[in-house]
Design an enzyme around this catalytic site. Structure first.
Site, short mmCIF file in Angstrom:
data_model
loop_
_atom_site.label_atom_id
_atom_site.label_comp_id
_atom_site.label_asym_id
_atom_site.label_seq_id
_atom_site.Cartn_x
_atom_site.Cartn_y
_atom_site.Cartn_z
N VAL A 87 -78.63 -40.58 50.54
CA VAL A 87 -78.62 -41.76 51.40
C VAL A 87 -79.01 -41.40 52.83
CG1 VAL A 87 -76.84 -42.88 49.98
CG2 VAL A 87 -76.14 -41.50 51.95
N HIS A 103 -79.25 -44.76 45.54
CA HIS A 103 -77.88 -45.06 45.99
C HIS A 103 -77.86 -45.66 47.39
CE1 HIS A 103 -76.21 -41.93 42.88
NE2 HIS A 103 -76.54 -43.08 42.33
N CYS A 114 -72.34 -62.62 53.09
CA CYS A 114 -73.62 -63.30 52.83
C CYS A 114 -74.71 -62.34 52.36
CB CYS A 114 -74.09 -64.06 54.08
SG CYS A 114 -74.72 -62.98 55.39
N CYS A 133 -70.92 -59.55 60.81
CA CYS A 133 -72.18 -60.28 60.67
C CYS A 133 -72.05 -61.58 61.47
CB CYS A 133 -72.35 -60.57 59.19
SG CYS A 133 -73.74 -61.58 58.73
N CYS A 135 -72.35 -64.38 60.39
CA CYS A 135 -71.67 -65.37 59.54
C CYS A 135 -70.15 -65.19 59.58
CB CYS A 135 -72.16 -65.28 58.09
SG CYS A 135 -71.35 -64.02 57.09
N ASN A 198 -82.37 -25.51 41.14
CA ASN A 198 -80.94 -25.56 41.42
C ASN A 198 -80.38 -24.14 41.25
OD1 ASN A 198 -78.08 -26.10 41.33
ND2 ASN A 198 -78.56 -28.21 40.76
N GLU A 200 -77.54 -23.38 40.57
CA GLU A 200 -76.51 -23.42 39.52
C GLU A 200 -77.06 -24.08 38.26
OE1 GLU A 200 -73.55 -22.09 40.15
OE2 GLU A 200 -73.87 -21.83 42.31
N ALA A 216 -83.56 -25.15 47.19
CA ALA A 216 -84.74 -26.01 47.34
C ALA A 216 -85.65 -25.53 48.47
CB ALA A 216 -84.28 -27.45 47.61
C1 BJW Z 1 -78.68 -26.95 45.60
C2 BJW Z 1 -78.60 -26.36 46.82
C3 BJW Z 1 -79.81 -26.00 47.39
C4 BJW Z 1 -76.62 -26.78 46.30
N1 BJW Z 1 -80.95 -26.24 46.73
N2 BJW Z 1 -79.80 -27.17 44.96
C5 BJW Z 1 -70.14 -42.47 31.81
C6 BJW Z 1 -68.85 -41.93 31.76
C7 BJW Z 1 -67.96 -42.14 32.81
C8 BJW Z 1 -68.31 -42.87 33.93
C9 BJW Z 1 -69.59 -43.36 33.96
C10 BJW Z 1 -70.48 -43.19 32.93
N3 BJW Z 1 -71.63 -43.80 33.23
C11 BJW Z 1 -71.50 -44.35 34.46
C12 BJW Z 1 -70.25 -44.10 34.90
C13 BJW Z 1 -69.66 -44.47 36.18
C14 BJW Z 1 -70.20 -43.68 37.35
C15 BJW Z 1 -70.47 -42.24 36.97
O1 BJW Z 1 -71.57 -41.82 36.73
N4 BJW Z 1 -69.43 -41.44 36.96
C16 BJW Z 1 -69.57 -40.02 36.60
C17 BJW Z 1 -69.07 -39.19 37.77
C18 BJW Z 1 -68.90 -39.76 35.32
N5 BJW Z 1 -71.41 -44.33 37.83
C19 BJW Z 1 -71.35 -45.40 38.60
O2 BJW Z 1 -70.30 -45.94 38.88
C20 BJW Z 1 -72.69 -45.96 39.05
N6 BJW Z 1 -72.78 -47.32 38.74
C21 BJW Z 1 -72.77 -47.78 37.49
O3 BJW Z 1 -72.69 -47.05 36.54
O4 BJW Z 1 -72.91 -49.14 37.39
C22 BJW Z 1 -72.92 -49.69 36.09
C23 BJW Z 1 -72.04 -50.90 36.03
C24 BJW Z 1 -72.06 -51.63 34.89
C25 BJW Z 1 -71.26 -52.76 34.77
C26 BJW Z 1 -70.45 -53.12 35.82
C27 BJW Z 1 -70.44 -52.38 36.98
C28 BJW Z 1 -71.23 -51.27 37.07
C29 BJW Z 1 -72.79 -45.83 40.56
C30 BJW Z 1 -72.74 -44.43 41.00
C31 BJW Z 1 -72.81 -44.37 42.53
C32 BJW Z 1 -72.57 -42.95 43.05
N7 BJW Z 1 -72.36 -42.99 44.44
C33 BJW Z 1 -72.26 -41.76 45.19
C34 BJW Z 1 -71.88 -42.13 46.63
C35 BJW Z 1 -73.10 -42.77 47.31
C36 BJW Z 1 -72.90 -43.09 48.72
C37 BJW Z 1 -72.61 -41.89 49.55
O5 BJW Z 1 -73.47 -41.00 49.74
O6 BJW Z 1 -71.51 -41.86 50.05
O7 BJW Z 1 -73.51 -41.08 45.19
S1 BJW Z 1 -71.16 -40.57 44.47
C38 BJW Z 1 -72.12 -39.16 44.91
O8 BJW Z 1 -72.58 -38.49 43.71
C39 BJW Z 1 -73.36 -39.71 45.62
C40 BJW Z 1 -74.45 -38.86 45.04
O9 BJW Z 1 -75.70 -39.51 45.18
C41 BJW Z 1 -74.00 -38.69 43.61
C42 BJW Z 1 -74.65 -37.54 42.90
O10 BJW Z 1 -74.32 -36.31 43.49
P1 BJW Z 1 -75.43 -35.16 43.55
O11 BJW Z 1 -76.53 -35.57 44.41
O12 BJW Z 1 -75.77 -34.73 42.19
O13 BJW Z 1 -74.62 -34.03 44.36
P2 BJW Z 1 -73.57 -32.95 43.81
O14 BJW Z 1 -72.77 -32.52 44.98
O15 BJW Z 1 -72.84 -33.44 42.62
O16 BJW Z 1 -74.49 -31.74 43.33
C43 BJW Z 1 -75.23 -30.96 44.21
C44 BJW Z 1 -76.09 -30.00 43.42
O17 BJW Z 1 -76.94 -29.32 44.32
C45 BJW Z 1 -75.29 -28.93 42.67
O18 BJW Z 1 -75.78 -28.82 41.34
C46 BJW Z 1 -75.60 -27.64 43.44
O19 BJW Z 1 -75.66 -26.48 42.59
C47 BJW Z 1 -76.97 -27.95 43.99
N8 BJW Z 1 -77.31 -27.26 45.21
N9 BJW Z 1 -77.24 -26.29 47.21
C48 BJW Z 1 -80.86 -26.83 45.49
N10 BJW Z 1 -79.83 -25.39 48.60
ZN ZN Z 2 -73.00 -62.40 56.71
#
Ligand code: BJW
Ligand code: ZN
Length: 232
Positions: A87, A103, A114, A133, A135, A198, A200, A216
């Site tokens: 983000v 995201h 709104c 807002c 509103c 990655n 890891e 990266a």
């Molecule tokens: C390097 C490095 C270097 C280090 N070079 N690499 C199935 C089972 C259970 C739950 C669910 C499921 N399916 C869906 C869900 C629910 C949930 C989910 O997935 N949960 C799981 C955790 C299990 N998903 C959701 O809720 C999503 N919505 C949804 O499913 O809606 C459907 C729905 C249907 C009906 C009704 C309602 C809804 C939404 C998910 C939103 C996630 N939001 C966040 C916060 C965003 C805002 C913010 O930034 O604050 O997004 S959570 C957080 O995790 C953020 C990230 O974008 C996201 C992913 O993390 P990311 O980018 O992978 O980072 P890390 O830290 O996990 O990993 C870093 C990696 O980098 C590591 O591997 C390191 O090794 C590596 N690394 N240094 C290269 N230098």
């Molecule tokens: Zn508004």
């Protein structure tokens, strides 16, 4: 060549942006259910804004790293689409022209009543009050929290880019969060080559065409998409 870069928090780690999972990561100091769900915002919007304002303050001092710049540099010779879970907006600052923010963006504020969105590039208003807002509704960060649906158009555009790609790079994501993690699976299921960058292992490391175990900012400047010719 059509290249899709799927990036996660690790992409920005070398810029000084904390990742979510792992040591010194965001979810160590904060429980996601307290700061990254719609329920948390309803319960305590000030606490949620405090979390996002602290991250904005950190981001104001942050620059794209060699990884972001390498990806932007490929655009001279290739058709490059970025679909990022991040983000922070750093791909755009680096010069990437097509960036799908799965995201949302930390630099957007959206009215909870709104739905009006506006760009909001400040760390905090002077009095730390909740932003409102015209509103009368309270604004929230324009990001996608757990339990929320991702922007449909953005996901569709990312899926279409993946399906059309010659090569997918999967950079710096733990690949644990869905539906973003479905994008590499879509490529794998279509037998499109996927190169993971990655340091890891992730749940997909055994299924990708090549796993570069490196940061990266080191791996991407060295990687030449045109010389990709299968796993090695
Ligand atoms: C390097 C490095 C270097 C280090 N070079 N690499 C199935 C089972 C259970 C739950 C669910 C499921 N399916 C869906 C869900 C629910 C949930 C989910 O997935 N949960 C799981 C955790 C299990 N998903 C959701 O809720 C999503 N919505 C949804 O499913 O809606 C459907 C729905 C249907 C009906 C009704 C309602 C809804 C939404 C998910 C939103 C996630 N939001 C966040 C916060 C965003 C805002 C913010 O930034 O604050 O997004 S959570 C957080 O995790 C953020 C990230 O974008 C996201 C992913 O993390 P990311 O980018 O992978 O980072 P890390 O830290 O996990 O990993 C870093 C990696 O980098 C590591 O591997 C390191 O090794 C590596 N690394 N240094 C290269 N230098
Ligand atoms: Zn508004």
């Amino acid at each position: 060549m059509k290249i899709v870069v799927l990036s996660g928090a690790g992409m920005s780690a070398e810029s000084g942006v904390p990742t979510f999972r792992g040591t010194d990561a965001l979810w160590n100091g904060h429980r996601p259910e307290d700061v990254a769900t719609p329920e948390a915002f309803r319960r305590d919007p000030s606490n949620v804004w405090e979390f996002y304002r602290a991250r904005r303050r950190n981001l104001l001092d942050v620059r794209p790293n060699a990884g972001h710049l390498a990806v932007a540099g490929w655009q001279d010779r290739h058709d490059v689409v970025v679909a990022t879970q991040n983000v922070d907006g750093l791909h755009q600052v680096a010069g990437s022209r097509t960036v799908h923010e799965l995201h949302g963006s930390i630099w957007i504020a959206r009215c909870n009543r709104c739905g009006r969105e506006r760009e909001d590039r400040v760390a905090a208003p002077a009095d730390d009050a909740l932003p409102t807002c015209p509103c009368g509704g309270v604004e929230r960060p324009g990001v996608v929290w757990f339990g929320e649906v991702l922007p449909e158009e953005t996901v569709r555009a990312a899926e279409q880019a993946v399906i059309a790609a010659d090569l997918v790079l999967l950079v710096g994501s733990s690949n644990l969060v869905y539906p973003a993690a479905s994008l590499p699976l879509l490529a794998i299921s279509r037998r499109i080559p996927v190169v993971e960058v990655n340091p890891e292992e992730t749940p997909f490391s055994g299924r990708v065409s090549r796993h570069m175990r490196a940061a990266a900012g080191e791996a991407l400047p060295r990687f030449e998409p045109e010389s990709w010719n299968g796993p090695n």
